[in-house]
Enzyme design. Structure first.
Site, PDB file in Angstrom:
ATOM      1  N   ASP A 158     -10.256  -9.688   4.607  1.00  0.00           N
ATOM      2  CA  ASP A 158     -11.072  -9.723   4.183  1.00  0.00           C
ATOM      3  C   ASP A 158     -12.062  -8.086   4.660  1.00  0.00           C
ATOM      4  O   ASP A 158     -13.261  -8.053   3.960  1.00  0.00           O
ATOM      5  CB  ASP A 158     -12.760 -10.208   4.795  1.00  0.00           C
ATOM      6  N   GLU A 189       8.417   1.791  -3.395  1.00  0.00           N
ATOM      7  CA  GLU A 189       7.349   0.611  -2.701  1.00  0.00           C
ATOM      8  C   GLU A 189       8.548  -1.021  -3.788  1.00  0.00           C
ATOM      9  O   GLU A 189       9.030  -2.052  -3.369  1.00  0.00           O
ATOM     10  CB  GLU A 189       6.629   0.904  -3.971  1.00  0.00           C
ATOM     11  N   HIS A 241       0.817  -0.919   0.090  1.00  0.00           N
ATOM     12  CA  HIS A 241      -0.061   0.019   0.001  1.00  0.00           C
ATOM     13  C   HIS A 241       0.942   1.300  -0.006  1.00  0.00           C
ATOM     14  O   HIS A 241       1.997   0.962   0.584  1.00  0.00           O
ATOM     15  CB  HIS A 241      -0.927  -0.300   1.400  1.00  0.00           C
TER      16      HIS A 241
HETATM   17  C1  GRF Z   1       1.116   0.301  -6.109  1.00  0.00           C
HETATM   18  O1  GRF Z   1       0.889   1.681  -5.988  1.00  0.00           O
HETATM   19  C2  GRF Z   1       0.891  -0.776  -4.498  1.00  0.00           C
HETATM   20  O2  GRF Z   1       0.544   0.413  -3.907  1.00  0.00           O
HETATM   21  C3  GRF Z   1      -0.965  -1.155  -5.088  1.00  0.00           C
HETATM   22  O3  GRF Z   1      -1.406  -0.331  -6.823  1.00  0.00           O
HETATM   23  C4  GRF Z   1      -0.130  -0.295  -7.700  1.00  0.00           C
HETATM   24  C5  GRF Z   1       0.441  -0.978  -7.674  1.00  0.00           C
HETATM   25  O4  GRF Z   1       1.352  -0.468  -9.091  1.00  0.00           O
HETATM   26  N1  GRF Z   1      -1.732  -1.463  -4.266  1.00  0.00           N
HETATM   27  P1  GRF Z   1       2.739  -1.296  -9.780  1.00  0.00           P
HETATM   28  O5  GRF Z   1       1.554  -2.370 -10.706  1.00  0.00           O
HETATM   29  O6  GRF Z   1       3.511  -2.414  -8.616  1.00  0.00           O
HETATM   30  O7  GRF Z   1       3.012  -0.817 -10.526  1.00  0.00           O
END
Ligand code: GRF
Length: 210
Positions: A151, A183, A113
């Protein structure tokens, strides 16, 4: 580090643009990686993660769009069984995960997230909505969170977080771009640690910092 005898067999599920799927696949190519990516399960034929699967030589399953939650659960479980998937990494999965999948892989579904949960999470908190809310709140730092999927949206034990300072002049699109870099560093590391915990039958360490 010595290679593991068996790697945790991971499936990637979602309809994202593919940056996290790519990062997970690249990391899995290392000899010592504790997990392998066995399949990409996409909920859209147009999603970028389909191309990640093709480029990485990973099996690709494209699910029909517009399925009910129950039918979606059945299709995902079918793919889990076909590829003997032991854990799932969500990557841009936009719906609540069907119960059938949660029960099949109890405690072994991870999500990333783009905020520091438990803040800026929950229903409707995805993509630019998250970054707009972060900027509107005027916080000095944000970050990414990897957590176990339940969930409910964005709940479940937090496995790792990585922080990012918020520059005063940044706009939501820019923040999203910077966050993707964060990320893409965080997710493979947490998945690696998760896989090692499973192999060692250790209790999962939560709140690891990366
Ligand atoms: C990411 O920003 C993640 O945090 C969210 O969905 C997005 C997916 O992005 N859950 P990507 O396809 O990995 O670039």
């Amino acid at each position: 580090m010595a290679p593991l005898l068996a790697r945790l067999r991971v499936g990637i599920l979602g309809s994202g643009s593919g940056t996290n799927a790519h990062a997970l696949c690249v990391n899995a190519e290392r000899d010592t990686c504790a997990y392998s990516v066995e399949a990409v399960i996409s909920t859209s034929a147009k999603a970028g993660i389909c191309n990640v699967a093709r480029r990485s030589g990973v099996a690709l399953v494209i699910l029909p769009e517009g399925l009910s939650r129950e039918a979606l659960g059945e299709e995902i479980v079918r793919a889990i069984d076909e590829f003997q998937v032991e854990a799932l990494a969500l990557a841009g999965f936009m719906r609540l995960l069907p119960d059938k999948v949660i029960h099949r892989l109890e405690g072994r579904v991870l999500n990333i997230h783009p905020a520091l949960l438990p803040d800026f999470g929950g229903k409707g908190m995805f993509g630019l909505h998250v970054h707009r809310s972060v900027l509107a709140a005027g916080v000095l730092e944000t970050g990414a969170t990897v957590h176990i999927v339940t969930d409910q949206y964005d709940e479940g034990a937090i496995l790792g977080q990585k922080r990012l300072l918020v520059c005063p002049s940044v706009d939501p699109e820019d923040l999203q771009r910077r966050m993707k870099v964060v990320e893409n560093e965080l997710y493979p590391g947490v998945m690696e640690q998760f896989a090692r915990s499973i192999h060692a039958k250790l209790p999962l360490s939560t709140q690891a910092s990366f």
